[in-house]
Scaffold this motif. Structure first.
Motif, PDB file in Angstrom:
ATOM      1  N   ARG A 229      50.285  80.410  16.374  1.00  0.00           N
ATOM      2  CA  ARG A 229      51.030  80.184  17.611  1.00  0.00           C
ATOM      3  C   ARG A 229      50.110  80.223  18.826  1.00  0.00           C
ATOM      4  N   ALA A 230      49.089  81.083  18.766  1.00  0.00           N
ATOM      5  CA  ALA A 230      48.159  81.202  19.890  1.00  0.00           C
ATOM      6  C   ALA A 230      47.335  79.933  20.078  1.00  0.00           C
ATOM      7  N   GLU A 231      47.182  79.145  19.006  1.00  0.00           N
ATOM      8  CA  GLU A 231      46.380  77.925  19.084  1.00  0.00           C
ATOM      9  C   GLU A 231      47.194  76.701  19.525  1.00  0.00           C
ATOM     10  N   LYS A 232      48.510  76.823  19.537  1.00  0.00           N
ATOM     11  CA  LYS A 232      49.352  75.664  19.859  1.00  0.00           C
ATOM     12  C   LYS A 232      49.102  75.101  21.260  1.00  0.00           C
ATOM     13  N   THR A 254      63.357  76.835  22.278  1.00  0.00           N
ATOM     14  CA  THR A 254      64.261  77.520  23.194  1.00  0.00           C
ATOM     15  C   THR A 254      64.171  76.964  24.610  1.00  0.00           C
ATOM     16  N   LYS A 255      65.201  77.245  25.405  1.00  0.00           N
ATOM     17  CA  LYS A 255      65.221  76.806  26.800  1.00  0.00           C
ATOM     18  C   LYS A 255      64.086  77.475  27.580  1.00  0.00           C
ATOM     19  N   HIS A 256      63.924  78.784  27.374  1.00  0.00           N
ATOM     20  CA  HIS A 256      62.859  79.507  28.074  1.00  0.00           C
ATOM     21  C   HIS A 256      61.493  78.975  27.663  1.00  0.00           C
ATOM     22  N   GLY A 257      61.322  78.724  26.359  1.00  0.00           N
ATOM     23  CA  GLY A 257      60.048  78.214  25.869  1.00  0.00           C
ATOM     24  C   GLY A 257      59.720  76.841  26.421  1.00  0.00           C
ATOM     25  N   ALA A 258      60.725  75.982  26.525  1.00  0.00           N
ATOM     26  CA  ALA A 258      60.510  74.635  27.065  1.00  0.00           C
ATOM     27  C   ALA A 258      60.089  74.695  28.530  1.00  0.00           C
ATOM     28  N   GLU A 259      60.757  75.541  29.298  1.00  0.00           N
ATOM     29  CA  GLU A 259      60.438  75.641  30.728  1.00  0.00           C
ATOM     30  C   GLU A 259      59.043  76.224  30.939  1.00  0.00           C
ATOM     31  N   LYS A 260      58.710  77.258  30.179  1.00  0.00           N
ATOM     32  CA  LYS A 260      57.390  77.876  30.293  1.00  0.00           C
ATOM     33  C   LYS A 260      56.285  76.893  29.910  1.00  0.00           C
ATOM     34  N   LEU A 261      56.519  76.143  28.843  1.00  0.00           N
ATOM     35  CA  LEU A 261      55.537  75.168  28.383  1.00  0.00           C
ATOM     36  C   LEU A 261      55.328  74.083  29.432  1.00  0.00           C
ATOM     37  N   MET A 262      56.430  73.578  30.010  1.00  0.00           N
ATOM     38  CA  MET A 262      56.329  72.541  31.029  1.00  0.00           C
ATOM     39  C   MET A 262      55.543  73.031  32.235  1.00  0.00           C
ATOM     40  N   LYS A 263      55.841  74.228  32.716  1.00  0.00           N
ATOM     41  CA  LYS A 263      55.152  74.761  33.897  1.00  0.00           C
ATOM     42  C   LYS A 263      53.662  74.943  33.626  1.00  0.00           C
ATOM     43  N   GLY A 264      53.313  75.355  32.406  1.00  0.00           N
ATOM     44  CA  GLY A 264      51.901  75.483  32.051  1.00  0.00           C
ATOM     45  C   GLY A 264      51.185  74.147  32.058  1.00  0.00           C
ATOM     46  N   LEU A 265      51.859  73.104  31.574  1.00  0.00           N
ATOM     47  CA  LEU A 265      51.265  71.767  31.562  1.00  0.00           C
ATOM     48  C   LEU A 265      51.076  71.243  32.987  1.00  0.00           C
ATOM     49  N   ALA A 347      53.573  67.279  14.194  1.00  0.00           N
ATOM     50  CA  ALA A 347      54.214  68.586  14.065  1.00  0.00           C
ATOM     51  C   ALA A 347      53.174  69.695  14.090  1.00  0.00           C
ATOM     52  N   PHE A 348      53.490  70.790  14.780  1.00  0.00           N
ATOM     53  CA  PHE A 348      52.687  72.008  14.740  1.00  0.00           C
ATOM     54  C   PHE A 348      53.411  72.997  13.827  1.00  0.00           C
ATOM     55  N   CYS A 349      52.685  73.582  12.903  1.00  0.00           N
ATOM     56  CA  CYS A 349      53.294  74.528  11.967  1.00  0.00           C
ATOM     57  C   CYS A 349      52.518  75.839  11.975  1.00  0.00           C
ATOM     58  N   ALA A 350      53.136  76.874  12.524  1.00  0.00           N
ATOM     59  CA  ALA A 350      52.558  78.217  12.505  1.00  0.00           C
ATOM     60  C   ALA A 350      52.944  78.892  11.191  1.00  0.00           C
ATOM     61  N   PRO A 351      52.247  79.972  10.820  1.00  0.00           N
ATOM     62  CA  PRO A 351      52.553  80.635   9.547  1.00  0.00           C
ATOM     63  C   PRO A 351      54.020  80.995   9.363  1.00  0.00           C
ATOM     64  N   ASP A 352      54.698  81.400  10.443  1.00  0.00           N
ATOM     65  CA  ASP A 352      56.095  81.797  10.288  1.00  0.00           C
ATOM     66  C   ASP A 352      57.053  80.605  10.290  1.00  0.00           C
ATOM     67  N   GLU A 353      56.519  79.385  10.324  1.00  0.00           N
ATOM     68  CA  GLU A 353      57.363  78.190  10.295  1.00  0.00           C
ATOM     69  C   GLU A 353      57.237  77.426   8.982  1.00  0.00           C
ATOM     70  N   LEU A 354      56.553  78.013   8.009  1.00  0.00           N
ATOM     71  CA  LEU A 354      56.317  77.311   6.753  1.00  0.00           C
ATOM     72  C   LEU A 354      57.613  76.986   6.021  1.00  0.00           C
TER      73      LEU A 354
END
Length: 418
Positions: A229-232, A254-265, A347-354
């Motif tokens: 996840r840290a590498e995504k 998630t909604k929070h995750g989408a907003e945070k990701l957008m602001k970072g970009l 697709a990005f796949c972290a260990p907990d998304e296998l």
């Protein structure tokens, strides 16, 4: 070459199709339109991006053009139900393009917009009403709309309506509709509940299926990156930087995750916007409009957009987070490779998304090619324990006659207080 005129549509519709540069019907349109023109109920199964809107929209408009007279105040002649605001707006826009030079009125009712304006519009009557079930019920309870004149019902993306719990709303709406009527149900997947739904609301339907449920469009190139996840965030920026002008749709869970990701970009210089459930309808509409126009080239979204964006120019769909429901993966990547174009789904796949990845590949009956990284070792099936309590090979010093050590008895975990 213009092949729509072979389907038996009204000349007015053929002219509208030519103005919109539609020349050849897609497979779902080729099969569904003649049957719908004959008045049959339709059960249509097709992946996203195959032209389902015209498959039900063209015969619907054709029928209405043949009916004289305006709709009476508050009444509706044809009702289309869709699960999200974005999809309602998309359907209505497509139908308005086809009815520009006719007297047919196409209206929408969705949540998040002024109900007063919607009541005012409905007071004049509608030929075609495209609606989300929840807001429509609100208007029915206010006696703002009379559905007893509805003779055509369309349920679009019916499987998603089931997932979102709209089946209860449909049970409230259906008894208010006129009879007899033609019903067309379109879906990308066919869960068991869908069979029950079709039996309840369709009469001797003609089944039209152009691709197996769970299959993505043939022109979508798929790949998966195994990473933590840290590498995504860094991987996402690498991919976006490689083609800065391309329209790219990024899905977060998630909604929070989408907003945070957008602001970072945006902070890193990318031209990005976001749409999710915490955004107002106006904000969502403006973001999609800017994305369609190329004013922004990265749109970060939750699954609210998985079926509500019909933009042929989307070059990449990036699953930053894998969806919990495998069907949603198919709908997400269906936002690219539309209208015969090619597209790429990453697709990005972290260990907990296998587990999600396995479910997606099982649904699609494919193994998604690996672009980078390797599947973690713990993704392999666990080896069966032997009688001595060891996994796999016995440790040094163990022999066949030695007794296994008595295992310590674990205390049961105490449940936290409710």
């Amino acid at each position: 070459m213009f092949d729509f005129d072979m389907l038996g549509l009204a000349p007015t519709l053929n002219d509208a199709l030519q103005r919109a540069n539609f020349t050849q019907p897609t497979p779902i349109q080729n099969q569904a339109i003649p049957l719908a023109l004959q008045g049959h109920d339709i059960l249509g199964l097709a992946q996203t991006g195959t032209g389902k809107t015209l498959a039900f929209g063209l015969p619907l408009i054709d029928h209405l053009l043949a009916q004289p007279g305006k709709p009476a105040p508050k009444t509706v002649k044809a009702l289309i139900l869709a699960p999200t605001r974005e999809l309602v707006n998309q359907i209505a826009e497509s139908l308005r393009n086809l009815t520009q030079k006719t007297k047919l009125r196409v209206g929408t009712v969705v949540g998040g917009q002024s109900i007063g304006k919607q009541i005012s519009f409905l007071s004049r009557g509608s030929d075609i009403l495209v609606a989300t079930p929840g807001r429509l019920i609100d208007l029915m309870e206010r006696r703002a709309v009379d559905l007893s004149s509805v003779r055509h019902l369309v349920l679009d993306e019916a499987d998603q309506m089931l997932d979102m719990g709209f089946i209860h709303a449909l049970r409230k709406i259906a008894p208010a509709l006129g009879t007899p009527r033609q019903t067309m149900l379109f879906s990308a997947t066919m869960p068991k509940q869908m069979e029950e739904l079709s039996q309840s609301y369709l009469t001797n339907p003609q089944r039209v299926q152009v691709s197996p449920p769970g299959k993505a469009a043939d022109k979508i190139t798929q790949s998966v990156h195994f990473l933590s996840r840290a590498e995504k965030p860094q991987k996402l920026r690498e991919i976006l930087s490689a083609d800065m002008e391309a329209l790219t749709l990024v899905f977060a869970r998630t909604k929070h995750g989408a907003e945070k990701l957008m602001k970072g970009l945006v902070a890193d210089g990318f031209n990005a916007a976001s749409i999710h459930g915490n955004k107002s309808q106006g904000q969502r509409d403006r973001a999609i409009k800017a994305f369609r126009a190329g004013e922004i080239n990265v749109l970060v979204a939750t699954d609210v957009a998985a079926r509500g964006i019909d933009i042929p120019g989307v070059a990449y769909v990036i699953n930053y987070d894998l969806p919990e429901v495998p069907d949603n993966y198919v709908h997400r990547i269906g936002r690219t490779a539309r209208a015969g174009r090619e597209g790429e789904a990453i697709a990005f796949c972290a260990p907990d998304e296998l587990d999600q990845l396995r479910q997606i590949q099982k649904l699609m009956k494919i193994e998604i090619p690996v672009a980078s990284g390797t599947m973690p070792e713990f993704a392999e099936p666990k080896k069966t324990r032997n009688r001595g309590g060891f996994r796999g090979r016995k440790p040094q010093g163990a022999n066949s006659t030695s007794k296994p050590a008595a295992s310590k008895r674990r205390r049961p975990r105490r449940r936290p207080a409710a």
